[in-house]
Design an enzyme around this catalytic site. Structure first.
Site, PDB file in Angstrom:
ATOM      1  CG  ASP A 111     -45.098  51.550  16.879  1.00 37.32           C
ATOM      2  OD1 ASP A 111     -44.258  50.961  17.586  1.00 37.32           O
ATOM      3  OD2 ASP A 111     -44.793  52.411  16.037  1.00 37.32           O
TER       4      ASP A 111
ATOM      5  CE1 TYR B 173     -41.622  57.662  15.825  1.00 33.99           C
ATOM      6  CE2 TYR B 173     -43.669  56.578  16.443  1.00 33.99           C
ATOM      7  CZ  TYR B 173     -42.467  56.567  15.774  1.00 33.99           C
ATOM      8  OH  TYR B 173     -42.107  55.451  15.050  1.00 33.99           O
TER       9      TYR B 173
ATOM     10  CE  LYS C  96     -40.960  52.419  17.039  1.00 34.24           C
ATOM     11  NZ  LYS C  96     -42.258  53.092  17.313  1.00 34.24           N
TER      12      LYS C  96
ATOM     13  CG  HIS D  46     -36.694  54.943  17.532  1.00 37.75           C
ATOM     14  ND1 HIS D  46     -37.616  55.887  17.918  1.00 37.75           N
ATOM     15  CD2 HIS D  46     -36.977  54.697  16.242  1.00 37.75           C
ATOM     16  CE1 HIS D  46     -38.409  56.181  16.899  1.00 37.75           C
ATOM     17  NE2 HIS D  46     -38.029  55.475  15.869  1.00 37.75           N
TER      18      HIS D  46
ATOM     19  CB  ILE E  28     -47.349  49.520  12.976  1.00 37.92           C
ATOM     20  CG1 ILE E  28     -45.882  49.595  12.509  1.00 37.92           C
ATOM     21  CG2 ILE E  28     -47.475  48.535  14.121  1.00 37.92           C
ATOM     22  CD1 ILE E  28     -44.943  50.151  13.552  1.00 37.92           C
TER      23      ILE E  28
ATOM     24  CE  LYS F 285     -48.712  58.747   9.761  1.00 38.72           C
ATOM     25  NZ  LYS F 285     -48.023  60.036   9.856  1.00 38.72           N
ATOM     26  CB  SER F 286     -54.320  56.864   8.465  1.00 39.41           C
ATOM     27  OG  SER F 286     -55.147  57.809   7.805  1.00 39.41           O
TER      28      SER F 286
ATOM     29  NE  ARG G  58     -56.785  56.432   2.850  1.00 41.48           N
ATOM     30  CZ  ARG G  58     -56.116  57.506   2.441  1.00 41.48           C
ATOM     31  NH1 ARG G  58     -54.846  57.655   2.768  1.00 41.48           N
ATOM     32  NH2 ARG G  58     -56.704  58.430   1.712  1.00 41.48           N
TER      33      ARG G  58
ATOM     34  CG  ASN H 134     -54.915  51.486   6.331  1.00 36.90           C
ATOM     35  OD1 ASN H 134     -55.062  51.304   5.128  1.00 36.90           O
ATOM     36  ND2 ASN H 134     -54.253  52.518   6.823  1.00 36.90           N
TER      37      ASN H 134
END
Length: 295
Positions: free
Chosen positions: A46, A51, A76, A109, A239, A241-242, A247, A251
Site C-alpha cells: 500500500d 507519500y 491513492k 485519499h 497494512i 508499516k516498518s 519487525r 508483523n
C-alpha cells in the site's frame, strides 16, 4: 511461507488481507523496506501519491523477480488531483511511477468534504478507469458515513474498500458497520495504533496496554501480533508499516494462532472513541493541497 488469507472484494477481486504500508517511509528507505517485505512473504503493498515513494515501491516489486500478478499494488489519489481530468492524470502519474499498466486498487485519499463536488468528479474518474480495465478495483479512504452516503447517492460502482484509522483505541464501529452493510471492506491504517494517545490522564500506546499485553503473553506473541490477529479475525484488511526487517517479519507471523471470542471482545472494549489522526473535515485544499510531481 505462511499462507496469507484473502479478502474477496465486492467485485470478485481477491486481495491479501495483510498488506505492507509505506506511509512516512522516506523514498531512500522504501525500496529496501519493500524488498524485505516481499522476501518475508507479503504480497500486498500500500502506497500513495502523497507519500512520494511510489517509484521506489515499483522498483522493489520489479526487482523482486515475482510475477506482476503475484503482488497486489494499492495506491491513492491526493486531493490536489481531484476532478475528472485531474484524477485521470493522477492515475497516469501513479502508474508510471509504479511501472505498471494496471493498478490493483486505486482509492481517493480523503473525502474532502469542503469541496465534495470535486470528490464526486474524482470518483467518476475512478469509475471510468475501472470500466477501461486500468484498475482492478476502486475505493476510498478516510470516508465517514455521511461521505459514503453522499458518494453512493451518485456512484455507479460501490467502493470496494474504505481505508480508515482502526486500532484498539479507535475502532469506528459505525463506519465499519455501514461498510459491511454495503459490501465495502474496511482496511485499517495505523492498525497497531502507532499514534500515541492521552488515556486515563497519561500518554500511552496500544503497545503498552496491559489488556493487550496479557493476551500476548498467553499466546507467546507480541502486542503488535495480537492486534494484527484481531483485525484479521474480524474480517478487516490491515497494512502495518516498518523499515526494520525484524519487525517486518514479526508483523507477518500472525497466521499460526487464534484469539478467543473473549479476547476479541476485551480488545474491542479498549475503544476510546477518540481519533489519533486528523479529522476528515480538517483536510482542505487550502491547508493540505500540494502538487503531486510528474516524476
Amino acid at each position: 511461507m505462511s499462507t496469507i488469507p484473502q479478502l474477496t472484494l465486492n467485485n470478485g477481486v481477491t486481495m491479501p488481507a495483510l498488506g505492507f504500508g509505506v506511509f512516512q517511509t522516506p523514498p531512500e528507505e522504501t525500496r529496501a523496506a519493500v524488498d524485505a517485505a516481499l522476501q518475508t512473504g507479503y504480497r500486498h503493498i500500500d502506497t500513495a501519491a502523497a507519500y512520494g515513494n511510489e517509484r521506489q515501491v515499483g522498483e522493489a516489486v520489479a526487482a523482486s523477480g515475482l510475477d506482476r500478478g503475484a503482488v497486489f499494488l494499492e495506491t491513492k489519489i491526493w486531493i490536489s488531483d481531484y476532478g475528472s481530468d485531474e484524477t485521470l492524470h493522477g492515475y497516469t502519474k501513479s502508474a508510471t511511477k509504479l511501472g505498471v499498466e494496471q493498478i490493483d486498487l486505486l482509492i481517493l485519499h480523503q473525502a474532502l468534504p469542503s469541496e465534495f463536488g470535486r470528490t464526486r468528479e474524482a470518483y467518476r474518474a475512478l469509475e471510468r478507469l475501472y470500466a477501461d480495465g486500468k484498475v482492478r478495483a476502486i475505493g476510498v479512504s478516510n470516508f465517514m458515513v455521511e461521505h459514503l452516503t453522499a458518494l453512493l447517492d451518485k456512484a455507479t460502482v460501490v467502493p470496494a474498500v474504505n481505508q480508515i484509522e482502526v486500532h484498539p483505541y479507535f475502532t469506528q464501529p459505525e463506519v465499519q458497520a455501514f461498510g459491511a452493510e454495503h459490501g465495502i471492506a474496511t482496511q485499517a491504517w495505523s492498525p497497531i495504533g502507532g499514534i500515541t494517545f492521552y488515556r486515563d490522564g497519561e500518554h500511552t500506546s496500544t503497545l503498552q496496554d496491559p489488556v493487550i499485553g496479557d493476551i500476548a503473553q498467553q499466546h507467546g506473541k507480541s502486542p503488535a501480533q495480537v492486534m494484527l490477529r484481531w483485525h484479521l479475525q474480524q474480517g478487516r484488511s490491515a497494512i502495518p508499516k516498518s523499515t526494520n526487517p525484524q519487525r517486518i517479519a514479526e508483523n507477518f507471523a500472525v497466521f499460526d494462532f487464534d484469539l478467543t471470542d473473549d479476547e476479541l471482545a476485551a480488545i474491542d472494549g479498549l475503544d476510546t472513541g477518540r481519533r489519533g489522526g486528523p479529522e476528515p473535515a480538517d483536510i482542505t485544499l487550502a491547508t493540505f493541497g500540494r502538487p503531486i510531481p510528474e516524476a
